[in-house]
Design a protein around this motif. Structure first.
Motif, PDB file in Angstrom:
ATOM      1  N   VAL A 123      28.534  96.011  84.353  1.00 36.00           N
ATOM      2  CA  VAL A 123      29.832  95.969  83.666  1.00 36.00           C
ATOM      3  C   VAL A 123      30.970  95.448  84.543  1.00 36.00           C
ATOM      4  O   VAL A 123      32.047  95.124  84.036  1.00 36.00           O
ATOM      5  CB  VAL A 123      30.221  97.357  83.109  1.00 36.00           C
ATOM      6  CG1 VAL A 123      29.223  97.783  82.024  1.00 36.00           C
ATOM      7  CG2 VAL A 123      30.291  98.414  84.190  1.00 36.00           C
ATOM      8  N   PHE A 124      30.735  95.367  85.842  1.00 31.72           N
ATOM      9  CA  PHE A 124      31.817  94.914  86.735  1.00 31.72           C
ATOM     10  C   PHE A 124      31.238  94.517  88.084  1.00 31.72           C
ATOM     11  O   PHE A 124      30.303  95.161  88.561  1.00 31.72           O
ATOM     12  CB  PHE A 124      32.832  96.044  86.938  1.00 31.72           C
ATOM     13  CG  PHE A 124      33.925  95.716  87.924  1.00 31.72           C
ATOM     14  CD1 PHE A 124      34.984  94.896  87.563  1.00 31.72           C
ATOM     15  CD2 PHE A 124      33.887  96.221  89.213  1.00 31.72           C
ATOM     16  CE1 PHE A 124      35.981  94.582  88.469  1.00 31.72           C
ATOM     17  CE2 PHE A 124      34.888  95.919  90.126  1.00 31.72           C
ATOM     18  CZ  PHE A 124      35.936  95.097  89.741  1.00 31.72           C
ATOM     19  N   GLU A 170      32.554  93.358  92.031  1.00 31.76           N
ATOM     20  CA  GLU A 170      33.632  93.112  92.992  1.00 31.76           C
ATOM     21  C   GLU A 170      33.070  92.201  94.074  1.00 31.76           C
ATOM     22  O   GLU A 170      32.057  92.524  94.692  1.00 31.76           O
ATOM     23  CB  GLU A 170      34.074  94.454  93.587  1.00 31.76           C
ATOM     24  CG  GLU A 170      35.291  94.369  94.472  1.00 31.76           C
ATOM     25  CD  GLU A 170      35.707  95.769  94.927  1.00 31.76           C
ATOM     26  OE1 GLU A 170      36.075  96.585  94.062  1.00 31.76           O
ATOM     27  OE2 GLU A 170      35.611  96.032  96.134  1.00 31.76           O
ATOM     28  N   VAL A 196      30.301  94.829  95.324  1.00 35.79           N
ATOM     29  CA  VAL A 196      29.886  96.032  94.612  1.00 35.79           C
ATOM     30  C   VAL A 196      29.485  95.632  93.197  1.00 35.79           C
ATOM     31  O   VAL A 196      30.184  94.869  92.544  1.00 35.79           O
ATOM     32  CB  VAL A 196      31.024  97.076  94.558  1.00 35.79           C
ATOM     33  CG1 VAL A 196      30.583  98.307  93.762  1.00 35.79           C
ATOM     34  CG2 VAL A 196      31.443  97.477  95.961  1.00 35.79           C
ATOM     35  N   GLU A 218      28.798  97.278  89.611  1.00 35.60           N
ATOM     36  CA  GLU A 218      28.928  98.491  88.798  1.00 35.60           C
ATOM     37  C   GLU A 218      28.103  98.283  87.531  1.00 35.60           C
ATOM     38  O   GLU A 218      28.373  97.368  86.756  1.00 35.60           O
ATOM     39  CB  GLU A 218      30.397  98.702  88.396  1.00 35.60           C
ATOM     40  CG  GLU A 218      31.316  99.042  89.548  1.00 35.60           C
ATOM     41  CD  GLU A 218      31.428 100.537  89.799  1.00 35.60           C
ATOM     42  OE1 GLU A 218      30.688 101.312  89.157  1.00 35.60           O
ATOM     43  OE2 GLU A 218      32.261 100.918  90.637  1.00 35.60           O
ATOM     44  N   SER A 219      27.125  99.148  87.340  1.00 29.06           N
ATOM     45  CA  SER A 219      26.372  99.112  86.090  1.00 29.06           C
ATOM     46  C   SER A 219      26.789 100.314  85.252  1.00 29.06           C
ATOM     47  O   SER A 219      27.589 101.141  85.694  1.00 29.06           O
ATOM     48  CB  SER A 219      24.873  99.159  86.351  1.00 29.06           C
ATOM     49  OG  SER A 219      24.483 100.468  86.666  1.00 29.06           O
ATOM     50  N   VAL A 220      26.242 100.410  84.044  1.00 35.20           N
ATOM     51  CA  VAL A 220      26.533 101.591  83.227  1.00 35.20           C
ATOM     52  C   VAL A 220      26.049 102.860  83.914  1.00 35.20           C
ATOM     53  O   VAL A 220      26.486 103.948  83.578  1.00 35.20           O
ATOM     54  CB  VAL A 220      25.925 101.473  81.813  1.00 35.20           C
ATOM     55  CG1 VAL A 220      26.722 100.508  80.963  1.00 35.20           C
ATOM     56  CG2 VAL A 220      24.483 101.047  81.878  1.00 35.20           C
ATOM     57  N   LYS A 221      25.160 102.718  84.886  1.00 34.13           N
ATOM     58  CA  LYS A 221      24.623 103.901  85.564  1.00 34.13           C
ATOM     59  C   LYS A 221      25.400 104.286  86.815  1.00 34.13           C
ATOM     60  O   LYS A 221      25.693 105.441  87.027  1.00 34.13           O
ATOM     61  CB  LYS A 221      23.171 103.650  85.969  1.00 34.13           C
ATOM     62  CG  LYS A 221      22.168 103.907  84.882  1.00 34.13           C
ATOM     63  CD  LYS A 221      20.773 103.607  85.386  1.00 34.13           C
ATOM     64  CE  LYS A 221      20.106 102.589  84.518  1.00 34.13           C
ATOM     65  NZ  LYS A 221      18.983 101.942  85.150  1.00 34.13           N
ATOM     66  N   ALA A 222      25.679 103.285  87.686  1.00 39.16           N
ATOM     67  CA  ALA A 222      26.204 103.638  88.999  1.00 39.16           C
ATOM     68  C   ALA A 222      26.770 102.409  89.690  1.00 39.16           C
ATOM     69  O   ALA A 222      26.607 101.285  89.211  1.00 39.16           O
ATOM     70  CB  ALA A 222      25.074 104.225  89.857  1.00 39.16           C
ATOM     71  N   ALA A 223      27.428 102.655  90.824  1.00 42.38           N
ATOM     72  CA  ALA A 223      27.914 101.565  91.659  1.00 42.38           C
ATOM     73  C   ALA A 223      26.905 101.320  92.781  1.00 42.38           C
ATOM     74  O   ALA A 223      26.373 102.258  93.347  1.00 42.38           O
ATOM     75  CB  ALA A 223      29.261 101.938  92.263  1.00 42.38           C
TER      76      ALA A 223
END
Lengths: 388, 125
Positions: B37-38, B40, B56, B58-63
């Motif tokens: 989802v994001f 960096e 970094v 970022e998934s729906v689960k974790a960074a």
């Protein structure tokens, strides 16, 4: 981590999850489906658009049977441990409440249903053994406390839930939010409540252990119903502004701090007919009047980066100043299409619209305190009138 | 054939004709992370040490952190990922490259795993 060293339990639906391609992960002592091949994002959006089936059999079902035979006696006894009005729960209804500790902290959150001649509790998986001991220690004079931990529990959630369940049990359509009824579903006697933890309309079905697979398969065979894992369950409940025990709630957090005052009815408050009488009542009830020093709030961060639990919050970009709060739950909201969080902040910074700064990997991210829930719930509060 | 190597942190590194490198995350990594989802990305011109966290995901689960496979300077980042991070789920080892990097030591690339080694490494996980 050496999983073989840990006793990991399985729910009655374990083999079904595996056959559906689930990615299984350890959670609260159980091996549970994190997601299916569709993935968390798709599962989340599908639940909001159609219907999703969740295995929540790891949660604890506990029956409180009054020794007197009068359910009111079990209700009065349970009020020794929770701040909600249990006595006024009508037969066939359920209510959300909390176990509190002597300091006014929250030991667990739970649902209590009045089933006519006994009460049925649904508690969190990670807390169920301690909850059982707690109930036995304090209520055994008035109730038998019977764990039903082998029993299955599934949640059918989403705007398509009513049609899917009503195809198997037509009476389900006439139930309202928080109604509880025994229903025959696919030839199995289930205890059905119109409730859930996604912010959607839906049902939870308590099912005898040996019949859980049959009921789950019958529900999954209905048009539009897909299996949904714990990953989407977490983003759904967070969009709905619902607390996760161990993250948003814990023994260090009081009901007022958790913004759960609505779960304490007038009868249990100062001046009420059965005021207090639960652990930590002095503090909990005082905070209903005076407020607590900090409060659970919703947060909307700017940009696309999710803030995770533990992220510190500040009044300004000066990270040398004292932190004014901490993110408890944070994720990307698939329906919101933006990051979202719930945080515990000093009350002076808790008003809707307050601008704060989160420290994300050492850099400032502007955030705004926002009303909860993030997504409008779809609960059916008066199904009888609309279904007539 | 482009020469592509891999790291234990599930990054792929492609050696370009001019001696620079292009870096992304492997298909195995995106599969494990789930819906992204994001992302960096590092600042262009940033000097990275070997193993330094520089991006970094970022998934729906974790960074999850992305680490520099070797020391060097960031030349360019893939701006498309800022607009469409889900490209990583669709084409992790192609269009969804993360950044380009000039290695400090031109030999550093040769110390990374070849595809067969990486595949064997995945088997051990």
């Amino acid at each position: 981590m050496a999983l073989s060293d840990v006793a990991v339990a399985r729910t009655p639906l374990h083999a079904l999850h595996v056959s559906l391609g689930a990615r299984m992960v350890p959670f609260a002592g159980y091996e549970m489906p994190l997601q299916y091949p569709a993935g968390i994002l798709t599962e989340h959006l599908h639940t909001r658009a159609r219907a999703g089936l969740f295995d929540v059999s790891h949660m604890g079902q506990i029956r409180l049977r009054p020794r007197s035979g009068l359910v009111a006696d079990a209700a009065l006894a349970l009020e020794r441990l929770v701040p909600a009005d249990i006595v006024s729960i009508a037969p066939g209804r359920q209510r959300y409440t909390l176990f509190t500790d002597p300091q006014g902290g929250i030991l667990d959150d739970l649902m209590v249903a009045n089933l006519g001649d006994h009460l049925l509790l649904v508690v969190n998986a990670a807390c169920k053994q301690t909850d059982l001991l707690h109930l036995r220690a304090h209520l055994s004079d008035a109730c038998t406390v019977e764990p039903l931990f082998e029993r299955g529990l599934v949640a059918l959630q989403g705007p398509g839930a009513e049609a899917a369940l009503a195809a198997l049990a037509p009476e389900a359509a006439a139930m309202s939010f928080m109604d509880v009824r025994p229903l025959d579903v696919a030839g199995v006697s289930c205890m059905v409540s119109r409730s859930g933890y996604t912010g959607e309309d839906g049902y939870e079905l308590g099912i005898p252990q040996t019949d859980v697979v049959r009921v789950a398969e019958a529900l999954l065979a209905q048009p539009g119903v897909l299996p949904i894992g714990l990953g989407a369950r977490d983003s759904l409940r967070l969009e709905a502004g619902l607390c996760l025990y161990g993250t948003d709630l814990d023994a260090g957090t009081s009901p007022a701090e958790a913004a759960l005052e609505w779960s304490i009815q007038k009868s249990r408050r100062i001046g009420g007919v059965r005021a207090g009488g639960f652990p930590g009542a002095d503090r909990v009830l005082a905070e209903l009047g005076s407020g607590a020093g900090r409060r659970r709030v919703g947060l909307l961060p700017e940009g696309r980066a999710p803030l995770r639990g533990g992220t510190r919050l500040f009044a300004s970009e000066d990270f040398n100043a004292p932190s004014i709060g901490t993110v408890r739950s944070g994720a990307f909201g698939p329906t919101l299409n933006a990051p979202m969080a719930m945080a515990m902040v000093e009350t002076g910074h808790s008003a809707d619209g307050t601008r704060l700064v989160a420290e994300l990997r050492g850099r400032p991210v502007p955030v705004r305190v926002a009303p909860l829930p993030f997504v409008t719930p779809g609960y059916k509060r008066n199904a009888k009138r609309t279904a007539a | 054939m482009a020469d592509i190597r891999y790291t234990k942190e599930h990054e792929w590194v492609r050696l370009e004709d001019d001696g620079t490198t292009t870096i992304g995350i492997t298909d195995h990594a995106q599969e494990a992370l789930g819906d992204v989802v994001f992302i960096e990305l590092p600042e262009p011109d940033r000097d990275l040490a070997e193993g330094e966290s520089c991006a970094v995901v970022e998934s729906v689960k974790a960074a999850s952190d992305v680490f520099a496979p070797f020391a060097g300077k960031v030349l360019e980042v893939n701006e498309v990922l800022a607009e469409d991070s889900s490209l990583v789920n669709r084409d992790a080892e192609g269009e969804a490259w993360f950044f380009r990097m000039e290695p400090t030591d031109p030999e550093a690339f040769n110390g990374l795993m070849e595809e067969a080694e990486y595949t064997a490494y995945l088997e051990t996980l």
